[in-house]
Design a protein around this motif. Structure first.
Motif, PDB file in Angstrom:
ATOM      1  N   VAL A  96       7.017  -3.690   4.012  1.00 57.72           N
ATOM      2  CA  VAL A  96       7.122  -3.200   2.640  1.00 57.72           C
ATOM      3  C   VAL A  96       8.452  -2.487   2.437  1.00 57.72           C
ATOM      4  CG1 VAL A  96       6.202  -1.475   1.041  1.00 57.72           C
ATOM      5  CG2 VAL A  96       4.647  -3.045   2.218  1.00 57.72           C
ATOM      6  N   LEU A 125       2.981   4.010  -3.268  1.00 55.86           N
ATOM      7  CA  LEU A 125       2.769   3.243  -2.041  1.00 55.86           C
ATOM      8  C   LEU A 125       3.173   4.036  -0.797  1.00 55.86           C
ATOM      9  CD1 LEU A 125       3.861  -0.400  -2.979  1.00 55.86           C
ATOM     10  CD2 LEU A 125       1.553   0.451  -2.583  1.00 55.86           C
ATOM     11  N   LEU A 128       2.473   3.158   3.251  1.00 57.27           N
ATOM     12  CA  LEU A 128       2.327   1.719   3.512  1.00 57.27           C
ATOM     13  C   LEU A 128       3.662   1.071   3.859  1.00 57.27           C
ATOM     14  CD1 LEU A 128      -0.124   0.671   0.645  1.00 57.27           C
ATOM     15  CD2 LEU A 128      -0.666   1.388   2.972  1.00 57.27           C
ATOM     16  N   ARG A 131       3.728  -1.704   6.569  1.00 55.36           N
ATOM     17  CA  ARG A 131       2.781  -2.816   6.423  1.00 55.36           C
ATOM     18  C   ARG A 131       3.529  -4.084   5.999  1.00 55.36           C
ATOM     19  NH1 ARG A 131      -2.376  -0.646   4.782  1.00 55.36           N
ATOM     20  NH2 ARG A 131      -2.999  -2.728   4.097  1.00 55.36           N
ATOM     21  N   PRO A 133       3.376  -7.832   3.733  1.00 57.19           N
ATOM     22  CA  PRO A 133       2.740  -8.268   2.477  1.00 57.19           C
ATOM     23  C   PRO A 133       1.364  -8.894   2.665  1.00 57.19           C
ATOM     24  CG  PRO A 133       5.069  -8.803   2.429  1.00 57.19           C
ATOM     25  CD  PRO A 133       4.784  -8.256   3.805  1.00 57.19           C
ATOM     26  N   THR A 135      -0.968  -8.131   4.527  1.00 58.67           N
ATOM     27  CA  THR A 135      -2.018  -7.140   4.759  1.00 58.67           C
ATOM     28  C   THR A 135      -2.316  -6.301   3.515  1.00 58.67           C
ATOM     29  OG1 THR A 135      -0.523  -5.368   5.486  1.00 58.67           O
ATOM     30  CG2 THR A 135      -1.221  -6.977   7.149  1.00 58.67           C
ATOM     31  N   LEU A 136      -1.640  -6.594   2.405  1.00 57.35           N
ATOM     32  CA  LEU A 136      -1.801  -5.812   1.189  1.00 57.35           C
ATOM     33  C   LEU A 136      -2.691  -6.533   0.189  1.00 57.35           C
ATOM     34  CD1 LEU A 136       1.928  -4.750   0.591  1.00 57.35           C
ATOM     35  CD2 LEU A 136       0.159  -3.482   1.835  1.00 57.35           C
ATOM     36  N   SER A 137      -3.309  -5.764  -0.675  1.00 53.16           N
ATOM     37  CA  SER A 137      -4.066  -6.354  -1.779  1.00 53.16           C
ATOM     38  C   SER A 137      -3.096  -6.896  -2.821  1.00 53.16           C
ATOM     39  CB  SER A 137      -4.966  -5.302  -2.421  1.00 53.16           C
ATOM     40  OG  SER A 137      -4.177  -4.305  -3.076  1.00 53.16           O
ATOM     41  N   GLN A 140      -1.350  -4.083  -4.611  1.00 53.34           N
ATOM     42  CA  GLN A 140      -0.322  -3.432  -3.798  1.00 53.34           C
ATOM     43  C   GLN A 140       0.929  -4.303  -3.692  1.00 53.34           C
ATOM     44  OE1 GLN A 140      -2.760  -2.908  -0.309  1.00 53.34           O
ATOM     45  NE2 GLN A 140      -3.199  -0.763  -0.760  1.00 53.34           N
ATOM     46  N   GLN A 141       0.753  -5.610  -3.570  1.00 55.49           N
ATOM     47  CA  GLN A 141       1.905  -6.515  -3.532  1.00 55.49           C
ATOM     48  C   GLN A 141       2.679  -6.439  -4.845  1.00 55.49           C
ATOM     49  OE1 GLN A 141       1.254 -10.562  -2.048  1.00 55.49           O
ATOM     50  NE2 GLN A 141      -0.636  -9.877  -1.071  1.00 55.49           N
ATOM     51  N   VAL A 144       4.867  -3.413  -4.803  1.00 61.72           N
ATOM     52  CA  VAL A 144       6.056  -3.613  -3.975  1.00 61.72           C
ATOM     53  C   VAL A 144       7.113  -4.394  -4.764  1.00 61.72           C
ATOM     54  CG1 VAL A 144       6.988  -4.636  -1.860  1.00 61.72           C
ATOM     55  CG2 VAL A 144       4.736  -3.557  -1.831  1.00 61.72           C
TER      56      VAL A 144
END
Length: 326
Positions: A96, A125, A128, A131, A133, A135-137, A140-141, A144
């Motif tokens: 991220v 964020l 995170l 992390r 991409p 692994t993100l919801s 959340q993406q 980013v």
């Protein structure tokens, strides 16, 4: 227009027909709304320098990005544009933090990490950063992608249906975050969407697009209540569209009289329409009142009609009725 906004003129016939004149002030959110194939994304690509229009003028915050008359065209990397794609277009092999940091190419290397962290903090964020991409919801993406777009210090922020890939609960949360974020941004924001409800909730102004052309620009409330053509009314999801004949204009009562299916109706005074001309008229569902036939309304300012309810469907507290007029 001042040098704090963006002004766009796009004209061409082939390969994609375009007839566009738009302005968006700094701090304003303009939505581009229309059905699939109306050219919404093409306009964003033209603003970003990813698509060269045959006849174009793009001025943004005092800079000219395209002026076909002067054979002037800045490539995408020369324009300070923040662009959030529909699928977010994150680099899957980068964390991220690195996804955001790679947008800071004009910032000295030692400062990039801190600035990337600052942008991630703006979109909530923190924690995170390391992390990936995958692994993100979806929400959340999207955050980013917004942080990466803002890291470019854009002169305009372009959002291409950024909420379409998330569920409704997440979408509502992201709406709130965008409304909160825009309070801190002094740049024009242009959002592409096909969702009228989304446009009504987020936009200061909206531009209604159809077959490459801007049909109408204004506040969502104005366009919904003042569709200037039948096409605009249909695109704004008006269901009750009919054809009638102009019978006369009464200046004293400020009424225009229509004849529809042998029934005389009163409308707002609109003397610009010649007598006997056939016109399209509509009535919004929210302006219709139902009364039992044995207890008719006695109110004024109404066009009483009799009919039969032939279909009734209830959903989420709303009732959808289909009425066949006698």
């Amino acid at each position: 227009m001042s040098d704090t906004g963006i002004r766009i003129t796009l004209q061409q016939q082939q390969p994609i027909p375009l007839a566009v004149q738009l302005e968006c002030r700094a701090g304003e959110l303009l939505t581009l709304v229309g059905p699939s194939g109306s050219g919404k994304t093409t306009r964003l690509r033209a603003i970003a320098g990813l698509f060269k229009v045959q006849h174009g003028l793009v001025d943004c915050q005092g800079e000219t990005w395209q002026n076909s008359a002067r054979n002037q065209f800045l490539e995408a990397h020369q324009r300070h544009v923040g662009l959030v794609f529909q699928n977010y277009a994150l680099f899957p092999h980068m964390t991220v933090l690195d996804n955001v940091r790679q947008a800071l190419t004009d910032v000295p290397e030692p400062e990039r990490k801190n600035q990337a962290l600052e942008q991630l903090k703006k979109v909530h964020l923190e924690g995170l950063e390391q992390r990936y991409p995958r692994t993100l919801s979806g929400g959340q993406q999207q955050r980013v992608a917004v942080a990466r777009a803002l890291a470019r210090r854009p002169k305009v922020l372009l959002l291409d249906e950024p909420f379409s890939a998330v569920d409704q609960v997440t979408r509502r949360k992201l709406y709130r975050e965008l409304l909160e974020l825009r309070q801190t941004l002094a740049v024009p924001i242009i959002l592409v969407t096909h969702d009228l409800e989304e446009s009504a909730l987020l936009a200061d102004r909206m531009a209604l697009l159809y077959k490459g052309e801007v049909l109408l620009t204004g506040t969502p409330e104005f366009i919904a209540s003042h569709p200037k053509t039948a096409t605009v009314a249909r695109l704004m999801n008006h269901h009750n569209l009919f054809t009638a004949q102009i019978m006369g204009h009464d200046e004293e009562t400020e009424k225009t009289h229509l004849r529809w299916r042998g029934i005389e109706l009163e409308a707002a005074y609109q003397p610009q329409y010649p007598i006997n001309q056939r016109v399209c008229w509509s009535i919004h569902s929210s302006n219709i009142l139902l009364h039992r036939r044995d207890r008719p309304s006695r109110g004024d300012r109404e066009n009483p009609l009799q009919g039969l309810v032939i279909e009734c469907m209830e959903s989420n507290g709303l009732a959808y009725l289909l009425v066949q007029v006698d």
